[in-house]
Design a protein around this motif. Structure first.
Motif, PDB file in Angstrom:
ATOM      1  N   LEU A 163       5.583 -22.308   9.016  1.00 57.22           N
ATOM      2  CA  LEU A 163       5.413 -23.681   8.141  1.00 57.22           C
ATOM      3  C   LEU A 163       6.579 -24.637   8.299  1.00 57.22           C
ATOM      4  CD1 LEU A 163       2.963 -25.198   6.997  1.00 57.22           C
ATOM      5  CD2 LEU A 163       3.802 -24.140   4.847  1.00 57.22           C
ATOM      6  N   ARG A 164       7.578 -24.030   7.880  1.00 55.13           N
ATOM      7  CA  ARG A 164       8.939 -24.942   7.678  1.00 55.13           C
ATOM      8  C   ARG A 164       9.515 -25.275   9.093  1.00 55.13           C
ATOM      9  NH1 ARG A 164      11.104 -20.846   2.748  1.00 55.13           N
ATOM     10  NH2 ARG A 164       9.607 -21.801   1.097  1.00 55.13           N
ATOM     11  N   SER A 165       9.333 -24.420  10.092  1.00 55.57           N
ATOM     12  CA  SER A 165       9.702 -24.714  11.483  1.00 55.57           C
ATOM     13  C   SER A 165       8.978 -26.099  12.041  1.00 55.57           C
ATOM     14  CB  SER A 165       9.596 -23.564  12.377  1.00 55.57           C
ATOM     15  OG  SER A 165      10.406 -22.572  11.995  1.00 55.57           O
ATOM     16  N   LEU A 166       7.442 -26.052  11.451  1.00 54.22           N
ATOM     17  CA  LEU A 166       6.698 -27.194  11.791  1.00 54.22           C
ATOM     18  C   LEU A 166       7.196 -28.399  11.216  1.00 54.22           C
ATOM     19  CD1 LEU A 166       3.095 -25.633  11.596  1.00 54.22           C
ATOM     20  CD2 LEU A 166       4.299 -26.124  13.670  1.00 54.22           C
ATOM     21  N   TYR A 167       7.676 -28.119   9.973  1.00 49.55           N
ATOM     22  CA  TYR A 167       8.359 -29.460   9.343  1.00 49.55           C
ATOM     23  C   TYR A 167       9.668 -29.974  10.191  1.00 49.55           C
ATOM     24  CZ  TYR A 167       6.356 -27.424   5.050  1.00 49.55           C
ATOM     25  OH  TYR A 167       5.537 -27.349   4.135  1.00 49.55           O
ATOM     26  N   ASP A 168      10.261 -29.107  10.827  1.00 43.18           N
ATOM     27  CA  ASP A 168      11.590 -29.587  11.656  1.00 43.18           C
ATOM     28  C   ASP A 168      11.200 -29.979  12.977  1.00 43.18           C
ATOM     29  OD1 ASP A 168      14.322 -29.845  11.939  1.00 43.18           O
ATOM     30  OD2 ASP A 168      14.412 -27.653  12.651  1.00 43.18           O
ATOM     31  N   GLY A 169      10.024 -30.068  13.299  1.00 43.72           N
ATOM     32  CA  GLY A 169       9.553 -30.552  14.574  1.00 43.72           C
ATOM     33  C   GLY A 169       9.482 -29.519  15.847  1.00 43.72           C
ATOM     34  N   VAL A 170       9.361 -28.018  15.536  1.00 51.77           N
ATOM     35  CA  VAL A 170       9.402 -27.216  16.429  1.00 51.77           C
ATOM     36  C   VAL A 170       7.715 -26.842  16.775  1.00 51.77           C
ATOM     37  CG1 VAL A 170       9.956 -24.949  17.023  1.00 51.77           C
ATOM     38  CG2 VAL A 170      11.494 -26.289  15.401  1.00 51.77           C
ATOM     39  N   GLN A 171       7.608 -26.670  17.943  1.00 50.22           N
ATOM     40  CA  GLN A 171       6.196 -26.252  18.263  1.00 50.22           C
ATOM     41  C   GLN A 171       6.315 -24.773  18.269  1.00 50.22           C
ATOM     42  OE1 GLN A 171       4.997 -27.444  22.177  1.00 50.22           O
ATOM     43  NE2 GLN A 171       5.089 -29.807  21.833  1.00 50.22           N
ATOM     44  N   VAL A 172       5.214 -24.221  17.657  1.00 45.67           N
ATOM     45  CA  VAL A 172       5.080 -22.642  17.281  1.00 45.67           C
ATOM     46  C   VAL A 172       3.877 -22.066  17.930  1.00 45.67           C
ATOM     47  CG1 VAL A 172       5.138 -20.862  15.531  1.00 45.67           C
ATOM     48  CG2 VAL A 172       6.278 -23.324  15.126  1.00 45.67           C
ATOM     49  N   HIS A 173       4.031 -21.100  18.818  1.00 44.42           N
ATOM     50  CA  HIS A 173       2.775 -20.078  19.312  1.00 44.42           C
ATOM     51  C   HIS A 173       3.006 -18.680  18.722  1.00 44.42           C
ATOM     52  CE1 HIS A 173       2.197 -23.319  22.513  1.00 44.42           C
ATOM     53  NE2 HIS A 173       3.310 -23.321  22.458  1.00 44.42           N
ATOM     54  N   VAL A 174       1.792 -18.256  18.161  1.00 45.18           N
ATOM     55  CA  VAL A 174       1.701 -17.020  17.256  1.00 45.18           C
ATOM     56  C   VAL A 174       0.597 -16.114  17.934  1.00 45.18           C
ATOM     57  CG1 VAL A 174       1.540 -16.024  15.107  1.00 45.18           C
ATOM     58  CG2 VAL A 174       2.395 -18.353  15.068  1.00 45.18           C
ATOM     59  N   ILE A 175       1.307 -14.873  18.067  1.00 45.31           N
ATOM     60  CA  ILE A 175       0.365 -13.887  18.579  1.00 45.31           C
ATOM     61  C   ILE A 175      -0.150 -13.285  17.253  1.00 45.31           C
ATOM     62  CG2 ILE A 175      -0.005 -11.793  20.195  1.00 45.31           C
ATOM     63  CD1 ILE A 175       0.719 -14.215  21.593  1.00 45.31           C
ATOM     64  N   ASP A 176      -1.492 -13.456  16.905  1.00 46.75           N
ATOM     65  CA  ASP A 176      -1.701 -12.647  15.662  1.00 46.75           C
ATOM     66  C   ASP A 176      -2.879 -11.703  15.747  1.00 46.75           C
ATOM     67  OD1 ASP A 176      -2.426 -12.697  13.028  1.00 46.75           O
ATOM     68  OD2 ASP A 176      -3.495 -14.455  12.866  1.00 46.75           O
ATOM     69  N   PRO A 177      -2.337 -10.421  15.632  1.00 49.57           N
ATOM     70  CA  PRO A 177      -3.194  -9.244  15.751  1.00 49.57           C
ATOM     71  C   PRO A 177      -4.210  -9.030  14.614  1.00 49.57           C
ATOM     72  CG  PRO A 177      -1.143  -8.571  16.237  1.00 49.57           C
ATOM     73  CD  PRO A 177      -0.817  -9.882  15.595  1.00 49.57           C
ATOM     74  N   GLU A 178      -4.103  -9.731  13.176  1.00 48.18           N
ATOM     75  CA  GLU A 178      -4.901  -9.502  12.247  1.00 48.18           C
ATOM     76  C   GLU A 178      -5.521 -10.639  11.719  1.00 48.18           C
ATOM     77  OE1 GLU A 178      -5.555  -6.581  11.220  1.00 48.18           O
ATOM     78  OE2 GLU A 178      -4.380  -5.574  12.396  1.00 48.18           O
ATOM     79  N   ASP A 179      -5.696 -11.814  12.603  1.00 46.61           N
ATOM     80  CA  ASP A 179      -5.980 -12.888  11.948  1.00 46.61           C
ATOM     81  C   ASP A 179      -5.717 -13.334  10.835  1.00 46.61           C
ATOM     82  OD1 ASP A 179      -7.972 -14.801  12.664  1.00 46.61           O
ATOM     83  OD2 ASP A 179      -9.630 -14.312  11.878  1.00 46.61           O
ATOM     84  N   GLU A 180      -4.250 -13.285  10.491  1.00 49.16           N
ATOM     85  CA  GLU A 180      -3.468 -13.683   9.182  1.00 49.16           C
ATOM     86  C   GLU A 180      -3.264 -15.152   9.444  1.00 49.16           C
ATOM     87  OE1 GLU A 180      -1.187 -10.223   7.259  1.00 49.16           O
ATOM     88  OE2 GLU A 180      -0.837 -10.317   9.571  1.00 49.16           O
ATOM     89  N   TYR A 181      -3.102 -15.761  10.363  1.00 51.10           N
ATOM     90  CA  TYR A 181      -2.403 -17.342  10.435  1.00 51.10           C
ATOM     91  C   TYR A 181      -3.523 -18.306  10.571  1.00 51.10           C
ATOM     92  CZ  TYR A 181       2.035 -14.878  11.402  1.00 51.10           C
ATOM     93  OH  TYR A 181       3.246 -14.222  11.338  1.00 51.10           O
ATOM     94  N   ARG A 182      -4.725 -17.891  10.402  1.00 54.17           N
ATOM     95  CA  ARG A 182      -6.023 -18.901  10.574  1.00 54.17           C
ATOM     96  C   ARG A 182      -5.992 -19.755   9.566  1.00 54.17           C
ATOM     97  NH1 ARG A 182     -10.864 -18.818  13.231  1.00 54.17           N
ATOM     98  NH2 ARG A 182     -10.432 -16.720  14.025  1.00 54.17           N
ATOM     99  N   ARG A 183      -5.715 -19.362   8.277  1.00 52.83           N
ATOM    100  CA  ARG A 183      -5.789 -20.611   7.292  1.00 52.83           C
ATOM    101  C   ARG A 183      -4.714 -21.547   7.234  1.00 52.83           C
ATOM    102  NH1 ARG A 183      -6.260 -17.733   1.533  1.00 52.83           N
ATOM    103  NH2 ARG A 183      -4.393 -16.692   2.263  1.00 52.83           N
ATOM    104  N   LEU A 184      -3.402 -20.937   7.757  1.00 58.00           N
ATOM    105  CA  LEU A 184      -2.278 -21.719   7.913  1.00 58.00           C
ATOM    106  C   LEU A 184      -2.645 -22.759   9.122  1.00 58.00           C
ATOM    107  CD1 LEU A 184       0.668 -22.533   7.351  1.00 58.00           C
ATOM    108  CD2 LEU A 184       1.251 -20.529   8.897  1.00 58.00           C
ATOM    109  N   ALA A 185      -3.043 -22.355  10.136  1.00 56.44           N
ATOM    110  CA  ALA A 185      -3.279 -23.209  11.387  1.00 56.44           C
ATOM    111  C   ALA A 185      -4.391 -24.160  10.912  1.00 56.44           C
ATOM    112  CB  ALA A 185      -3.905 -22.294  12.425  1.00 56.44           C
ATOM    113  N   GLU A 186      -5.423 -23.674  10.335  1.00 59.55           N
ATOM    114  CA  GLU A 186      -6.326 -24.681   9.947  1.00 59.55           C
ATOM    115  C   GLU A 186      -5.945 -25.781   9.064  1.00 59.55           C
ATOM    116  OE1 GLU A 186      -9.522 -22.371   8.342  1.00 59.55           O
ATOM    117  OE2 GLU A 186     -10.272 -21.825  10.394  1.00 59.55           O
ATOM    118  N   ALA A 187      -5.020 -25.419   8.170  1.00 63.88           N
ATOM    119  CA  ALA A 187      -4.480 -26.211   7.215  1.00 63.88           C
ATOM    120  C   ALA A 187      -3.461 -27.505   7.609  1.00 63.88           C
ATOM    121  CB  ALA A 187      -3.750 -25.800   6.027  1.00 63.88           C
ATOM    122  N   VAL A 188      -2.782 -27.129   8.719  1.00 63.34           N
ATOM    123  CA  VAL A 188      -1.773 -28.071   9.462  1.00 63.34           C
ATOM    124  C   VAL A 188      -2.391 -28.633  10.851  1.00 63.34           C
ATOM    125  CG1 VAL A 188       0.054 -26.879   8.556  1.00 63.34           C
ATOM    126  CG2 VAL A 188      -0.505 -26.190  10.796  1.00 63.34           C
ATOM    127  N   GLY A 189      -3.666 -28.511  10.955  1.00 65.83           N
ATOM    128  CA  GLY A 189      -4.240 -29.106  12.375  1.00 65.83           C
ATOM    129  C   GLY A 189      -3.759 -28.220  13.596  1.00 65.83           C
TER     130      GLY A 189
END
Length: 608
Positions: A280-306
């Motif tokens: 989340l804080r890297s997105l504040y800094d203008g970094v593009q982030v790609h995540v390999i998510d085996p447990e579907d833990e990042y869905r809520r974060l991704a939906e919140a930030v578009g």
């Protein structure tokens, strides 16, 4: 009392030349510029402007000190000014005083011996120390200094000041430093802590060079800040608060030798929570982030930030490993796709009981890939790369058609992924293309037999984005962070580790960083390729470890005994951040909204 009156008493006044302004007007100007309106003096504290301050004097020191013995005071989590006044002693004066001190100690020893008294251990130790110090001073290996230590404690209210003074005194006592309040001398004590170079108290003790140097605040439990004159860091991420000093742990992975990181922690240590905060804080800094998510833990974060969530294993999601980007004009682009197909099939077959491809099967597979590309009308001419690429079942058909026995055997071994139960991921052309500032590749819905291959396909798609030449120049390419959570799934396969190793080595030149997170330290530390991934990661984060793995972790990361014990007893969210020769213990902190997005599960207290 007006501050200008205090400055008049401290600053020398000289008769100015006729054309220059008077010394009084200079003092008044300085007081008006940097000082408060007034100073109210009481026996035990001062009211300076709207705040309160009380100055403590250090009047007792331990017999021996170690490196950074002033750190508890300089790192106290509050507003306190630690001031050191140093006055060098003339070598002749120092030698004379040492001679008299040794004479007094020797006289005491002889007097005790003459009267049959037992030796005084304190006198014996002092005599030995004085003799050693005199020897070093005589040889020029050390010097003596008259040193004073004062601590000015500041607060916004009288109640807060009383509590802060008690806390500072307790902190000093923990390292055997005796402190007293400058009762009835608060004004000269406070002015002695101002940057005026004036010591109005004069409570000094004699220090040698080693003891004085050990107390200098040149080493800290915090990460180093930019040197004076250097520009401040333009980016970085808040990792948390220092567990020792309560200071801010701010680290910029993009300023390190490379941009990669490794996170090792046992299950439940809070590693996913911390990585989501970093995301989340890297997105504040203008970094593009790609995540390999085996447990579907990042869905809520991704939906919140578009962001974009790609559910590998969903009925409408397909990935074709043989696709060639239409805008890729590198002459070896088709060859690169063929080589990746070798890696993918090795991972697929490695999940079964028969292992990977044999040499004859590998040769047959390479020929079948070339045949499938030619049948699809794709050659080494970049103009043909926009045509639909062949599928995995087309390669299997080429293996079966007029192929030698190893080719037919390989086609049969690939049947679960071409026509069988696991074929849905490769059965159709690619339907999903990753776009956006945050792309999450969820592999939770994949079968266990397809999960390593799904993670590899996602990493390959990400790498093709990272490796693509920038549109307008090298500096226009954004920074990209690739996060591989629960990497143990991929680390158990040799080809998967090799792919991560290649990605770790090549990411820096493409303004990208790889972050590998795993709870199984043995998979990463137990292989040469895993050790290579660690060696190519300038940032390393260790959180709570299992007792069975702490020996291997301590050996690989050269941890001290105290650091190893800290990792065994670390609370959730606490960890040790290593960056080059610097290391700092920190605890993850978040705002309420960040906590809502980063917490795992339904219990808001599940992680912190």
């Amino acid at each position: 009392m007006r501050l200008r009156n205090v400055l008049r008493a401290l600053l020398p006044t000289r008769t100015p030349p006729p054309a220059a302004p008077s010394a009084g007007s200079q003092v008044d100007a300085v007081a008006a510029l940097i000082g408060p309106a007034s100073v109210e003096v009481t026996p035990r504290y001062l009211k300076v402007g709207d705040g309160y301050t009380s100055t403590l004097l250090v009047n007792g020191y331990p017999a021996e000190v170690g490196a950074g013995w002033l750190s508890p005071l300089t790192g106290w989590p509050g507003r306190a000014d630690v001031v050191i006044h140093i006055e060098p002693l003339d070598p002749q004066v120092a030698a004379s005083r040492l001679r008299r001190q040794r004479a007094r100690l020797e006289s005491s020893r002889r007097s005790d011996a003459e009267h049959g008294r037992l030796d005084d251990p304190t006198t014996e130790a002092a005599a030995a120390d004085a003799a050693d110090l005199a020897d070093r001073v005589a040889r020029g290996a050390s010097r003596l200094f008259r040193v004073a230590h004062y601590v000015a404690v500041h607060a916004t209210s009288l109640e807060e000041l009383t509590e802060s003074v008690a806390h500072v005194r307790a902190t000093a006592a923990s390292v055997m430093l005796d402190t007293v309040a400058a009762t009835w001398r608060q004004l000269p004590a406070w002015t002695s802590t101002l940057p005026l170079g004036v010591d109005s108290i004069g409570m000094r003790r004699v220090f040698d060079t080693d003891s004085l140097a050990a107390g200098m605040p040149l080493a800290s439990a915090d990460l180093p800040a930019p040197l004076p004159g250097d520009p401040p860091t333009a980016s970085g991420v808040l990792y948390g608060l220092n567990t020792a000093t309560n200071g801010i742990v701010w680290h910029d992975r993009w300023a390190a030798d490379n941009h990669n990181s490794v996170v090792l922690a046992r299950s439940g240590a809070g590693k996913s929570y911390m990585i989501k905060l970093e995301t989340l804080r890297s997105l504040y800094d203008g970094v593009q982030v790609h995540v390999i998510d085996p447990e579907d833990e990042y869905r809520r974060l991704a939906e919140a930030v578009g962001g974009t969530v790609i559910n590998l294993g969903a009925p409408d999601v397909r990935l074709n490993p043989f696709d060639i980007a239409a805008d890729d004009r590198r002459p070896d682009a088709r060859t690169r796709r063929a080589l990746f197909a070798h890696t993918l099939v090795t991972v697929l077959l490695g999940a079964g009981q028969d292992g990977g491809m044999q040499p004859a099967e590998r040769a047959a597979f390479d020929q079948a890939v070339n045949t499938a590309y030619l049948e699809a009308g794709i050659t080494n001419d970049p103009g043909t790369w926009a045509r639909p690429a062949p599928l995995l079942r087309d390669v299997a058909a080429a293996l079966e058609t007029d192929g030698p026995p190893p080719a037919v055997t390989l086609a049969a071994r690939l049947s679960p992924w071409t026509t069988g139960s696991f074929s849905h991921l490769f059965a159709e052309p690619t339907t999903t293309h990753p776009v956006g500032h945050l792309v999450v590749w969820s592999t939770r819905h994949l079968a266990d037999e397809l999960r390593p291959a799904g993670m590899l396909l996602a990493l390959d798609a990400i790498w093709r984005i990272v490796d693509a030449p920038p549109a307008t120049g090298p500096t226009s390419d954004p920074r990209r962070l690739v996060i591989v959570d629960e990497a143990w799934t991929l680390l158990r396969d040799g080809e998967g580790v090799r792919f991560l190793n290649r990605l770790a080595k090549a990411a820096r030149k493409r303004r990208a960083g790889l972050s590998v997170i795993t709870q199984d330290a043995a998979d990463l530390l137990g292989s040469d390729l895993g050790q290579a991934v660690i060696a190519n990661s300038a940032t390393q984060i260790l959180m709570r470890q299992a007792p069975q793995a702490i020996a291997a972790v301590a050996d690989s990361f050269h941890l001290t005994g105290g650091e190893a014990r800290m990792l065994l007893s670390a609370q959730r969210g606490e960890g040790l951040l290593l960056s080059g020769a610097n290391r700092v213990a920190s605890h993850a902190v978040s705002s309420y909204r960040e906590h809502e997005l980063c917490v795992t599960g339904t219990d808001p207290q599940d992680e912190s």
